[in-house]
Design a protein around this motif. Structure first.
Motif, mmCIF file in Angstrom:
data_model
loop_
_atom_site.group_PDB
_atom_site.id
_atom_site.type_symbol
_atom_site.label_atom_id
_atom_site.label_comp_id
_atom_site.label_asym_id
_atom_site.label_seq_id
_atom_site.Cartn_x
_atom_site.Cartn_y
_atom_site.Cartn_z
ATOM 1 N N ALA A 1 0.828 -1.197 0.000
ATOM 2 C CA ALA A 1 0.000 0.000 0.000
ATOM 3 C C ALA A 1 0.869 1.257 0.000
ATOM 4 C CB ALA A 1 -0.935 -0.005 1.199
ATOM 5 N N LEU A 2 1.958 1.229 0.748
ATOM 6 C CA LEU A 2 2.876 2.365 0.764
ATOM 7 C C LEU A 2 3.538 2.555 -0.600
ATOM 8 C CD1 LEU A 2 4.634 1.830 4.220
ATOM 9 C CD2 LEU A 2 3.055 3.668 3.624
ATOM 10 N N ALA A 3 3.848 1.435 -1.265
ATOM 11 C CA ALA A 3 4.584 1.501 -2.529
ATOM 12 C C ALA A 3 3.695 1.742 -3.738
ATOM 13 C CB ALA A 3 5.363 0.195 -2.728
ATOM 14 N N SER A 4 2.399 1.500 -3.604
ATOM 15 C CA SER A 4 1.521 1.505 -4.781
ATOM 16 C C SER A 4 1.367 2.883 -5.412
ATOM 17 C CB SER A 4 0.139 0.944 -4.419
ATOM 18 O OG SER A 4 -0.480 1.750 -3.440
ATOM 19 N N THR A 5 1.655 3.935 -4.656
ATOM 20 C CA THR A 5 1.565 5.283 -5.216
ATOM 21 C C THR A 5 2.942 5.890 -5.469
ATOM 22 O OG1 THR A 5 1.400 6.237 -2.997
ATOM 23 C CG2 THR A 5 -0.664 5.731 -4.136
ATOM 24 N N ALA A 6 3.991 5.079 -5.378
ATOM 25 C CA ALA A 6 5.358 5.572 -5.579
ATOM 26 C C ALA A 6 5.751 5.495 -7.050
ATOM 27 C CB ALA A 6 6.332 4.753 -4.736
ATOM 28 N N ASP A 7 6.484 6.499 -7.510
ATOM 29 C CA ASP A 7 7.022 6.472 -8.869
ATOM 30 C C ASP A 7 8.204 5.515 -8.963
ATOM 31 O OD1 ASP A 7 5.235 8.442 -9.774
ATOM 32 O OD2 ASP A 7 6.545 10.040 -9.066
#
Length: 284
Positions: free
Chosen positions: A67-73
């Motif tokens: 969840a933390l990584a899912s919006t990371a470029d």
């Protein structure tokens, strides 16, 4: 992993079906806008992860991390092997994005997994992060749509701890981040020379056929030829000495830290230039 014996870096959610479903629900107007597609898919990923079935603490931790990584470029999964040179894992499509970072870090081996976006491997974290976006790229026929670029970097071995290495590695990471515009800085310095990437399917693993004492005859980072002696395994119970040889040759990039080993232990990893394996390519 210390309590369960399970590798935490396996079994991450496969979000490719979520990405596929998201693309069926996007408006015709947004389908022409890469940023709108990215925002739309990220929202669906977060919604799906919020309801992801978890059966253990490890499951909950994996889902929370996704969840933390899912919006990371960009996602960097930093590890260290037992004994190893600096090396990197990513997909062939992502290598151009990470080539500069590998050069800054002085990465000696770059392992590209051409099957990761198809098979899911064993659900490694970096693979789980980039898989949905490679799927969307394939469907849309556009390299512009890449919501997450992810790679795993093995920061040498467990005993490779020193002030000089820490300062060098941190400086390299900061230069790379500044080149992306993520932090202030002067960007990347002149690149170190690097060997060409090799396929993950070209990795040759040497295993202990029995319990005994492992005595290596090669150094990390050394190039070995087919049938070259890599070391010896002393079977103390049966008073037998086994010579260990490379079948294909390549660059020795990792080995076990143990010298007293049990049967089945992976002793040495060699990065070969040509594919020699298929199926699941990562160690469990």
């Amino acid at each position: 992993v210390f309590v369960s014996g399970i590798n935490f870096n396996r079994g991450f959610p496969d979000l490719r079906p979520t990405a596929d479903e998201a693309m069926t629900k996007i408006s015709p107007t947004d389908r022409c806008d890469p940023q709108a597609i990215t925002d739309h898919v990220r929202q669906h990923l977060l919604e799906d992860l919020a309801n992801w079935p978890c059966h253990s603490l490890l499951d909950r931790l994996r889902v929370a991390l996704m969840a933390l990584a899912s919006t990371a470029d960009w996602v960097l999964d930093l590890h260290c092997d037992q004994e190893a040179v600096m090396h990197m894992y990513t997909a062939p499509q992502l290598w151009p994005s990470f080539q500069g970072l590998a050069a800054q870090l002085g990465s000696q081996v770059q392992l590209l997994d051409s099957t990761a976006e198809e098979s899911g491997g064993h659900g490694a974290f970096d693979t789980a992060c980039f898989q949905p976006w490679l799927t969307i790229q394939e469907h849309m026929g556009s390299a512009q749509i890449l919501g997450c670029r992810a790679a795993t970097i093995e920061m040498r071995g467990q005993a490779d701890v020193s002030e000089s290495m820490m300062q060098s590695d941190v400086a390299a990471l900061m230069r790379w981040l500044s080149s992306l515009g993520a932090i202030a800085g002067n960007g990347m310095s002149a690149h170190h020379s690097m060997l060409a990437p090799t396929p993950l399917s070209g990795v040759e693993s040497i295993y202990a056929s029995c319990a005994g004492v492992f005595v290596p005859a090669i150094e990390l980072g050394q190039k070995v030829q087919p049938m070259q002696l890599l070391g010896k395994l002393y079977d103390l119970q049966n008073h037998i000495t086994q010579s260990l040889h490379s079948k294909h040759g390549g660059i020795v990039f990792a080995r076990t830290r143990s010298r007293a080993v049990i049967q089945g232990v992976e002793l040495i990893k060699i990065a070969g230039a040509n594919a020699t394996r298929s199926g699941s390519l990562l160690s469990l």
